[in-house]
Scaffold this active site. Structure first.
Site, PDB file in Angstrom:
ATOM      1  N   VAL A  90       4.782  -3.026  -0.914  1.00 50.24           N
ATOM      2  CA  VAL A  90       4.203  -1.920  -1.692  1.00 50.24           C
ATOM      3  C   VAL A  90       2.687  -2.068  -1.623  1.00 50.24           C
ATOM      4  O   VAL A  90       2.154  -3.172  -1.641  1.00 50.24           O
ATOM      5  CB  VAL A  90       4.695  -1.878  -3.163  1.00 50.24           C
ATOM      6  CG1 VAL A  90       6.103  -1.323  -3.250  1.00 50.24           C
ATOM      7  CG2 VAL A  90       4.620  -3.240  -3.823  1.00 50.24           C
ATOM      8  N   SER A  91       1.991  -0.937  -1.509  1.00 58.57           N
ATOM      9  CA  SER A  91       0.546  -0.939  -1.276  1.00 58.57           C
ATOM     10  C   SER A  91      -0.284  -1.320  -2.487  1.00 58.57           C
ATOM     11  O   SER A  91      -1.370  -1.853  -2.355  1.00 58.57           O
ATOM     12  CB  SER A  91       0.087   0.432  -0.788  1.00 58.57           C
ATOM     13  OG  SER A  91       0.780   0.765   0.382  1.00 58.57           O
ATOM     14  N   THR A  92       0.221  -1.020  -3.691  1.00 58.93           N
ATOM     15  CA  THR A  92      -0.561  -1.367  -4.886  1.00 58.93           C
ATOM     16  C   THR A  92       0.276  -2.251  -5.795  1.00 58.93           C
ATOM     17  O   THR A  92       1.504  -2.233  -5.741  1.00 58.93           O
ATOM     18  CB  THR A  92      -0.976  -0.110  -5.685  1.00 58.93           C
ATOM     19  OG1 THR A  92       0.202   0.463  -6.264  1.00 58.93           O
ATOM     20  CG2 THR A  92      -1.672   0.914  -4.813  1.00 58.93           C
TER      21      THR A  92
END
Length: 198
Positions: free
Chosen positions: A13-15
Site C-alpha cells: 500500500v502506498s500510504t
C-alpha cells in the site's frame, strides 16, 4: 523426495493510512501461507527499494511462485515489470497475478507468460496516454491563457497599469506578461478591463 514449491505472497500500500487487508485476504485465499506473506506499508510503486518486496524475492526458490493481487503492485513501467518477470524465469520461479485482465495469470505457463507481457504493455500504454492527455490539456489551456491551477497570483490595478506603460514604451508584451507569470492574452484582457482613471 519431491521438492515442495511455495507460493510467496506480496502486498503493498502506498500510504501508511491505507491497509492491505483486502490484498492479504486475496493472497491467503489463493493458497499463500501467512508465513510466506510480505507486506510493504507506505511505499510507492515508483520507489526502487521496497524492503518487504526485496525479502519476498529473496525468499523465492526454484519452482516457487511470487503471487500478487494486481500488476501495479510490481511497479510502474512495463520495461521493469517485463525485466522482473524475465529475472524470475531465469531463476526458475514464476509470477502469478490474481487479477489481470479479469483472470488469474501465471507466468509458469506459456499462455500466462504471453498474457502477462500483453497486459504489462497495455498498462504502460494507458499510463503514456494519460500523461499525453495531461500534457496536451496543459498546453491547450496555456495557449488559451487559462488558469493552470495552483495558486493564482493576483495583481493590483496599479501593477497592471505599470505593465501597460512598459508595453506602450516599446517593451514586448509577451516579455512583460512572462515576467508577471501570465499569458499575453491575460495581460491584454487585464489592461482592457482597467477602470478608466479620472
Amino acid at each position: 523426495m519431491v521438492a515442495r514449491h511455495s507460493l510467496i505472497g506480496y502486498a503493498r500500500v502506498s500510504t501508511r493510512r491505507q491497509d492491505a487487508d483486502r490484498q492479504v485476504e486475496d493472497l491467503l485465499a489463493a493458497g499463500v501461507r501467512r508465513d510466506d506473506l510480505y507486506v510493504d506499508h507506505g511505499v510507492s510503486g515508483a520507489r526502487a527499494s521496497r524492503p518487504k518486496f526485496d525479502k519476498a524475492v529473496a525468499a523465492l526458490q526454484e519452482g516457487d511462485t511470487l503471487v500478487i493481487t494486481t500488476l501495479d503492485r510490481l511497479g510502474r513501467s512495463t520495461q521493469n515489470m517485463l525485466a522482473f518477470a524475465e529475472t524470475l524465469r531465469e531463476r526458475g520461479a514464476g509470477l502469478r497475478v490474481l487479477n489481470l485482465g479479469g483472470g488469474d495469470v501465471d507466468t509458469h505457463t506459456p499462455m500466462g507468460s504471453m498474457v502477462f507481457t500483453v497486459m504489462a504493455a497495455l498498462a504502460q500504454m494507458e499510463l503514456e496516454i494519460k500523461r499525453e492527455r495531461i500534457t496536451d490539456s496543459v498546453a491547450k489551456r496555456r495557449a488559451a491563457g487559462q488558469d493552470l491551477g495552483g495558486r493564482r497570483q493576483t495583481f493590483t490595478d496599479s501593477q497592471i497599469r505599470s505593465a501597460a506603460h512598459l508595453v506602450e514604451a516599446g517593451r514586448p508584451a509577451a516579455q512583460v506578461a512572462r515576467d508577471m507569470g501570465m499569458s499575453r492574452a491575460t495581460l491584454y484582457r487585464r489592461i482592457r478591463d482597467l477602470p478608466v482613471s479620472t
